[in-house]
Design a protein around this motif. Structure first.
Motif, PDB file in Angstrom:
ATOM      1  N   GLY A   1      35.361  41.500  33.420  1.00  0.00           N
ATOM      2  CA  GLY A   1      34.815  41.243  34.709  1.00  0.00           C
ATOM      3  C   GLY A   1      35.607  41.851  35.849  1.00  0.00           C
ATOM      4  N   ARG A   2      36.733  41.753  35.865  1.00  0.00           N
ATOM      5  CA  ARG A   2      37.838  42.582  36.644  1.00  0.00           C
ATOM      6  C   ARG A   2      37.503  44.104  36.681  1.00  0.00           C
ATOM      7  NH1 ARG A   2      39.456  38.698  40.774  1.00  0.00           N
ATOM      8  NH2 ARG A   2      39.811  36.783  39.672  1.00  0.00           N
ATOM      9  N   LEU A   3      37.565  44.427  35.639  1.00  0.00           N
ATOM     10  CA  LEU A   3      37.568  45.674  35.335  1.00  0.00           C
ATOM     11  C   LEU A   3      36.393  46.535  35.991  1.00  0.00           C
ATOM     12  CD1 LEU A   3      38.919  48.501  34.016  1.00  0.00           C
ATOM     13  CD2 LEU A   3      37.966  47.780  31.807  1.00  0.00           C
ATOM     14  N   GLU A   4      35.196  45.843  35.642  1.00  0.00           N
ATOM     15  CA  GLU A   4      33.961  46.466  36.046  1.00  0.00           C
ATOM     16  C   GLU A   4      33.861  46.433  37.453  1.00  0.00           C
ATOM     17  OE1 GLU A   4      31.168  43.611  34.383  1.00  0.00           O
ATOM     18  OE2 GLU A   4      31.253  44.731  32.504  1.00  0.00           O
ATOM     19  N   HIS A   5      34.673  45.774  38.360  1.00  0.00           N
ATOM     20  CA  HIS A   5      34.685  45.720  39.811  1.00  0.00           C
ATOM     21  C   HIS A   5      35.634  46.798  40.316  1.00  0.00           C
ATOM     22  CE1 HIS A   5      32.844  41.933  39.452  1.00  0.00           C
ATOM     23  NE2 HIS A   5      32.307  42.004  40.846  1.00  0.00           N
ATOM     24  N   GLN A   6      36.525  47.664  39.193  1.00  0.00           N
ATOM     25  CA  GLN A   6      37.230  48.635  39.467  1.00  0.00           C
ATOM     26  C   GLN A   6      36.776  50.119  39.498  1.00  0.00           C
ATOM     27  OE1 GLN A   6      40.824  47.784  40.312  1.00  0.00           O
ATOM     28  NE2 GLN A   6      40.997  49.708  41.024  1.00  0.00           N
ATOM     29  N   GLN A   7      36.901  50.659  40.722  1.00  0.00           N
ATOM     30  CA  GLN A   7      36.612  52.189  40.537  1.00  0.00           C
ATOM     31  C   GLN A   7      37.479  52.840  39.813  1.00  0.00           C
ATOM     32  OE1 GLN A   7      33.545  53.139  41.629  1.00  0.00           O
ATOM     33  NE2 GLN A   7      33.889  55.389  41.027  1.00  0.00           N
ATOM     34  N   LEU A   8      37.234  53.692  38.699  1.00  0.00           N
ATOM     35  CA  LEU A   8      37.978  54.694  38.029  1.00  0.00           C
ATOM     36  C   LEU A   8      38.416  56.007  38.866  1.00  0.00           C
ATOM     37  CD1 LEU A   8      37.151  53.945  34.447  1.00  0.00           C
ATOM     38  CD2 LEU A   8      38.865  52.833  35.728  1.00  0.00           C
TER      39      LEU A   8
ATOM     40  N   LEU B   1      33.312  32.759  36.661  1.00  0.00           N
ATOM     41  CA  LEU B   1      32.287  32.990  37.831  1.00  0.00           C
ATOM     42  C   LEU B   1      33.485  33.861  38.789  1.00  0.00           C
ATOM     43  CD1 LEU B   1      30.991  29.349  38.555  1.00  0.00           C
ATOM     44  CD2 LEU B   1      29.597  31.833  37.903  1.00  0.00           C
ATOM     45  N   ARG B   2      34.526  33.421  38.905  1.00  0.00           N
ATOM     46  CA  ARG B   2      35.572  34.291  39.705  1.00  0.00           C
ATOM     47  C   ARG B   2      35.577  35.863  39.196  1.00  0.00           C
ATOM     48  NH1 ARG B   2      40.796  33.155  39.359  1.00  0.00           N
ATOM     49  NH2 ARG B   2      41.455  33.729  41.041  1.00  0.00           N
ATOM     50  N   ALA B   3      35.448  35.774  37.940  1.00  0.00           N
ATOM     51  CA  ALA B   3      35.686  37.356  37.482  1.00  0.00           C
ATOM     52  C   ALA B   3      34.444  38.109  37.793  1.00  0.00           C
ATOM     53  CB  ALA B   3      36.149  37.217  36.009  1.00  0.00           C
ATOM     54  N   ARG B   4      33.400  37.324  38.016  1.00  0.00           N
ATOM     55  CA  ARG B   4      32.127  38.030  37.792  1.00  0.00           C
ATOM     56  C   ARG B   4      31.686  38.183  39.424  1.00  0.00           C
ATOM     57  NH1 ARG B   4      29.959  41.113  33.692  1.00  0.00           N
ATOM     58  NH2 ARG B   4      30.507  40.042  31.739  1.00  0.00           N
TER      59      ARG B   4
ATOM     60  N   GLU C   1      36.360  35.406  46.307  1.00  0.00           N
ATOM     61  CA  GLU C   1      35.851  34.719  47.605  1.00  0.00           C
ATOM     62  C   GLU C   1      34.661  34.040  47.417  1.00  0.00           C
ATOM     63  OE1 GLU C   1      36.596  37.853  47.293  1.00  0.00           O
ATOM     64  OE2 GLU C   1      38.629  38.015  48.398  1.00  0.00           O
ATOM     65  N   ALA C   2      33.807  34.321  46.153  1.00  0.00           N
ATOM     66  CA  ALA C   2      32.586  33.647  46.013  1.00  0.00           C
ATOM     67  C   ALA C   2      32.537  32.193  45.766  1.00  0.00           C
ATOM     68  CB  ALA C   2      31.846  34.636  45.106  1.00  0.00           C
ATOM     69  N   VAL C   3      33.582  31.842  45.084  1.00  0.00           N
ATOM     70  CA  VAL C   3      33.961  30.531  44.371  1.00  0.00           C
ATOM     71  C   VAL C   3      35.214  29.745  45.159  1.00  0.00           C
ATOM     72  CG1 VAL C   3      34.453  29.312  42.250  1.00  0.00           C
ATOM     73  CG2 VAL C   3      33.305  31.626  42.119  1.00  0.00           C
ATOM     74  N   HIS C   4      34.701  28.649  45.546  1.00  0.00           N
ATOM     75  CA  HIS C   4      35.616  27.853  46.224  1.00  0.00           C
ATOM     76  C   HIS C   4      35.444  26.518  45.991  1.00  0.00           C
ATOM     77  CE1 HIS C   4      32.479  26.527  48.993  1.00  0.00           C
ATOM     78  NE2 HIS C   4      32.097  27.735  48.921  1.00  0.00           N
ATOM     79  N   GLY C   5      36.697  25.642  46.410  1.00  0.00           N
ATOM     80  CA  GLY C   5      36.461  23.983  46.238  1.00  0.00           C
ATOM     81  C   GLY C   5      36.129  23.258  47.548  1.00  0.00           C
TER      82      GLY C   5
END
Length: 469
Positions: free
Chosen positions: A312-319, A361-364, A368-372
């Motif tokens: 999930g983290r890698l997919e948000h990374q621009q190579l 959820l945090r990885a996808r 900032e999209a998941v909070h308590g």
């Protein structure tokens, strides 16, 4: 005591094949000088083409060109040896690398945890196969005997001294771990089996052969202890996979990524710890490497979860450039506390621990999209909460619904049942948003539990303000 010896006959080849997605392609490992390259090891597909270890590269290419080559790296062999020792550490506190390409484990003290030896052995084989390493296993009352037995056959077991003598007696002299000079001398004397050596007078053997011969024979029977240095897993996990070609897409990185996270999980299980923060390094031909940081809110070590989070983290990374190698480094390895689960779980395929769902959820979606939720010092329900870091927990208070509606809705259901209440909330006079309400816990005809109120002095329908889980 009972010692197990795990022989890794194809450690160099297995270490290379497990990093390649095309493991069925003919492959040969090369060694030697640049002027004369020699095939040091070949995989089954290359052997089927007629290639074999010891063949020169020139002769191999005269037979066929349909095979790939890779360097026979002694340093990589040592690294894989130590990686498997870290894995074995999860089964025994006494693991030794005394013999090349072998793991020695004291397993007698672990039988109470992993079951009798047949079950224990089956688990070792299953996990080694999943890691991608060929192996042979034997067990004996002492480590030297276990090493000799595993060199003779796979699955041999000598549970006591008598059984050990029966297995050792017919063994050829050249399989006992003696020097080549001593083995050759015994063969010239017509002594072919270990039982014949036992029948010789010790004084005669001591006069004619070096002291190491009697020492080895005594060690095989457990009459002389074998000095071992036990392995301790390192505090840092650092593994690198060099790709066969330049990779420019995230999809092509999934295979090495899955292997790296699986190795990390095996390493963590061996040292009984978890990981909370690690880094993925993507190496390029030119320029600086790309670093992807993966952080978790709590320690984890499940291979599937680590892979999903990293993907999930890698997919948000621009190579910025094609990738030549992938490296995973984990330095923070806190203690791991397994989650307590019920003995009988209904529909386990649909259940997922909250911690795993939160991390996915945090990885996808991003951090900032998941909070308590946090509590605010205000009695009005609409203003009694605030967004907080996801690790924060609400303090215990009176029963409140987990789902608060944005706007109250009138309840027109005739069969509504009031479970408890009223609870009067009267507040907000200081900022002009004064409320005076009587709250009730209600249950609908379908069994849903809600939180509803009626303004003080009003006789209208109840206003639904939230739902309980």
């Amino acid at each position: 005591m009972l010692w197990a010896c795990i022989l890794l006959p194809q450690l160099a080849m297995d270490g290379v094949l497990r990093q390649r997605s095309d493991s069925e392609t003919p492959l040969a490992l090369l060694s030697g000088s640049p002027q004369r390259r020699v095939l040091q090891a070949v995989n089954p597909a290359a052997r089927a083409l007629g290639l074999k270890p010891g063949l020169s590269l020139t002769a191999a290419q005269a037979l066929t060109h349909d095979f790939a080559t890779c360097e026979y790296d002694v340093g990589q062999i040592e690294r894989w040896h130590r990686f498997l020792a870290a894995w074995a550490y999860g089964f025994s506190a006494q693991v030794s690398l005394h013999y090349p390409r072998c793991l020695l484990l004291e397993v007698q003290s672990s039988l109470g945890l992993f079951g009798p030896w047949p079950s224990f052995e089956a688990r070792l084989r299953t996990e080694l196969a999943a890691l991608g390493f060929q192996h042979r296993i034997a067990a004996a009352p002492n480590p030297a005997a276990a090493r000799v037995l595993v060199n003779v056959g796979d699955g041999l077991l000598a549970s006591d001294a008598h059984g050990l003598q029966q297995l050792l007696a017919p063994l050829p002299v050249d399989r006992l771990g003696l020097s080549a000079t001593a083995s050759s001398a015994f063969n010239r004397m017509g002594l072919r089996q270990l039982r014949q050596l036992w029948e010789l007078p010790r004084a005669s053997v001591a006069r004619r052969f070096p002291a190491e011969v009697l020492a080895q024979l005594d060690t095989l029977l457990g009459q002389r202890p074998l000095a071992l240095e036990f392995y301790t897993p390192p505090d840092v996990f650092d593994t690198r996979i060099e790709l066969n070609f330049e990779v420019a897409s995230h999809q092509a990185l999934l295979f090495p990524l899955r292997r790296l996270t699986a190795d990390l999980a095996a390493y963590l299980a061996g040292r009984d710890s978890g990981v909370q923060r690690f880094a993925l390094h993507l190496e390029h031909r030119t320029g600086n490497e790309t670093r992807v940081q993966i952080g978790l809110l709590s320690a984890e070590r499940d291979a599937g979860m680590l892979f999903e989070l990293t993907r999930g983290r890698l997919e948000h990374q621009q190579l910025p450039a094609p990738v030549l190698a992938v490296r995973l480094v984990a330095r923070e390895l806190p203690a791991f506390a397994p989650q307590h689960q019920q003995l009988f779980t209904e529909r386990p395929q649909q259940n997922q621990p909250w911690e795993q769902l939160r991390e996915r959820l945090r990885a996808r979606l991003g951090d900032e999209a998941v909070h308590g939720l946090g509590a605010r010092a205000d009695h009005r329900p609409e203003r009694a909460w605030t967004q907080e870091p996801i690790a924060a927990a609400l303090p215990t208070s009176a029963p409140r619904p987990g789902w608060l509606l944005a706007e109250p809705q009138a309840l027109q259901e005739a069969s509504l049942r009031i479970l408890c209440g009223p609870e009067r909330i009267e507040s907000g006079w200081w900022d002009g948003d004064d409320i005076r309400r009587d709250y009730y816990v209600v249950e609908t005809r379908s069994g849903q539990r809600g939180w509803a109120f009626r303004p003080v002095g009003s006789s209208g329908p109840l206003q639904l303000h939230g739902w309980f889980a």
